[in-house]
Write an enzyme that holds these catalytic residues in place. Sequence first.
Site, PDB file in Angstrom:
ATOM      1  N   CYS A 142       0.825  -1.207   0.000  1.00  0.00           N
ATOM      2  CA  CYS A 142       0.000   0.000   0.000  1.00  0.00           C
ATOM      3  C   CYS A 142       0.865   1.266   0.000  1.00  0.00           C
ATOM      4  CB  CYS A 142      -0.983  -0.025   1.167  1.00  0.00           C
ATOM      5  SG  CYS A 142      -2.386   1.117   0.919  1.00  0.00           S
ATOM      6  N   HIS A 235      -4.492  -4.338   0.639  1.00  0.00           N
ATOM      7  CA  HIS A 235      -4.217  -4.898   1.972  1.00  0.00           C
ATOM      8  C   HIS A 235      -4.789  -6.316   2.068  1.00  0.00           C
ATOM      9  CE1 HIS A 235      -2.419  -1.562   4.188  1.00  0.00           C
ATOM     10  NE2 HIS A 235      -3.260  -0.751   3.584  1.00  0.00           N
ATOM     11  N   GLU A 237      -3.631  -8.660   3.592  1.00  0.00           N
ATOM     12  CA  GLU A 237      -3.363  -9.212   4.931  1.00  0.00           C
ATOM     13  C   GLU A 237      -4.466  -8.892   5.935  1.00  0.00           C
ATOM     14  OE1 GLU A 237      -1.896  -4.991   5.344  1.00  0.00           O
ATOM     15  OE2 GLU A 237      -1.962  -6.520   3.763  1.00  0.00           O
TER      16      GLU A 237
END
Length: 315
Positions: A142, A235, A237
Amino acid sequence: MPIRIPNALPAVQTLRNENIFVMTEQRAETQQIRPLKILLLNLMPKKIETETQLSRLLSNTPIQIELELCRVSSHESKNTPEEHMLAFYRPFAELRGGRYDGMIITGAPVEQMPFEQVDYWPELCDIMEWSKTHVHSTFHICWGAQAGLYYHFGIKKRDLPQKMFGVFPHRVEYRRSILFRGFDDEFMVPHSRHTTVWREDVEKLDSVRILASSDEAGLYACMTPLGRQIFIMGHSEYDWDTLQNEYLRDKTAGKPISVPKNYYPNDDDTQRPIVSWRAHANLLYSNWLNYIVYQNTPYEVESIGYRHTAEADSD
């Protein structure tokens, strides 16, 4: 194989509760295995949350991982207890003599500031320059990806007319990419950002290949030859409730915030969010660790940066 992390790190108990095999330092010392050394430069405000999310993804391979946590010295974390930072994070100055198979540079909540106005920007530039000779493959996330593209290639970040907030469909553009091996025709990724990188700026670079994108969220993934530098704009994750916590925080504070797209059933924020990105998140990190790091990093970690690695499928 398990992930090897400090014994008392809060992520240990969280991952064990999820039936993820975590190896403590004492047990790892009894094994005759050369683990992959991964350095995590965690610039996110909620560091415990982020280190747990990334530890979860890094643990989902048959490769033993030794994770080290790094912090910048030029910025004091306001959202993570100081005792946690002192116990588990080391300043970059103490780590710069080491060499690593892989490194992750996370996002940061400073995307609307010019890079040069970020208090730790000079230190981050030093780290990114160091990574070219001391890390086999660096994985930027990001804002970290925007920072990397700006530092290494002069690519500017651009303001968006409104926040990119939600979970968006993506497609793999370069089917020969080993980073996206096994991906479906369409896959979902969470985004939460006010800025972006224009595709046409990246297309001007001979040394960076675009791998995946989204019609709505824009450029998603690109990398240099051999995957030495990887830039991921979203993102993957994130936990199931990360976007929800951000949304409710801003909504409660009276800030202008829209319901995250493609997140709640029928955009009804009274219902539990739908997780649609977890499987591809695991595959992304598994591919990175296996094909780009493990298959091509030198066996002697000390030789990283001193000799060419084996040729990879990065055409």
